[in-house]
Design a protein around this motif. Sequence first.
Motif, PDB file in Angstrom:
ATOM      1  N   ILE A 179       0.830  -1.204   0.000  1.00 44.73           N
ATOM      2  CA  ILE A 179       0.000   0.000   0.000  1.00 44.73           C
ATOM      3  C   ILE A 179       0.864   1.254   0.000  1.00 44.73           C
ATOM      4  O   ILE A 179       0.591   2.217  -0.728  1.00 44.73           O
ATOM      5  N   LEU A 195      -6.264   4.658  -4.193  1.00 44.40           N
ATOM      6  CA  LEU A 195      -5.483   5.393  -3.205  1.00 44.40           C
ATOM      7  C   LEU A 195      -4.910   6.696  -3.746  1.00 44.40           C
ATOM      8  O   LEU A 195      -4.518   7.572  -2.961  1.00 44.40           O
ATOM      9  N   ILE A 204      -7.964   3.343   5.691  1.00 43.79           N
ATOM     10  CA  ILE A 204      -7.261   2.063   5.714  1.00 43.79           C
ATOM     11  C   ILE A 204      -7.234   1.524   7.131  1.00 43.79           C
ATOM     12  O   ILE A 204      -6.759   2.202   8.058  1.00 43.79           O
TER      13      ILE A 204
END
Length: 208
Positions: A179, A195, A204
């Motif tokens: 991520i 994102l 998140i």
Amino acid sequence: MTDLVPAVVTWADPGDAAAVADHIARVVSAPGQKRIAFTGGSTPIKVLALLKDRPIDWASVTIALTDDRQVPDDHAASNFGKIHGALGASGAAFERLEEGAVVAPFDLVWLGMGEDGHVASLFPHMHALVRPGPTVIATTPIPLPPEAPFDRLTLNHKALKATNEIILVVTGKSKKALIERAMAGDDRYPVADFLRGYGPPVTIYWSE
């Protein structure tokens, strides 16, 4: 519910299953009718177990799935079968994935993420039937995962982004690192589309 504003990404603290349960409870308890898209896998079942004793009005909620394997409901790989088994008696309404169906906007989309950065059944490499607008599409991951070698149905990007908010629930250090790479500009992973750039706010929830 628009993807014409820059996505705002927030890391929840704490990011454990109990915090996710609190978030789901807040959305479900808001006034009026709600629409929530649930991710598959084992995490929703763990979260729903934390909510089973709370006085929650599930009758005000329509539950859809972000994606599912094309298997019967009673198959061990069926996401619908698991979610319906947990909430089928709650009074919630259920909306099945049907290829080509137009998808109405959501109040909340709950995403998980695989080790390869896929979300829903949008994989880095896949066969997919492209359709315009917020809809359900058929996909086949390349290669087929040996633990789940099935064709899929999934909400497409526009359907997943047609929501007031997204929660992304992940566990493990490797997924956190992926991520962070996606947020830093690595576009190899499907999760990067949610994102960075335009879309609804993303919270998140990460835990080890």
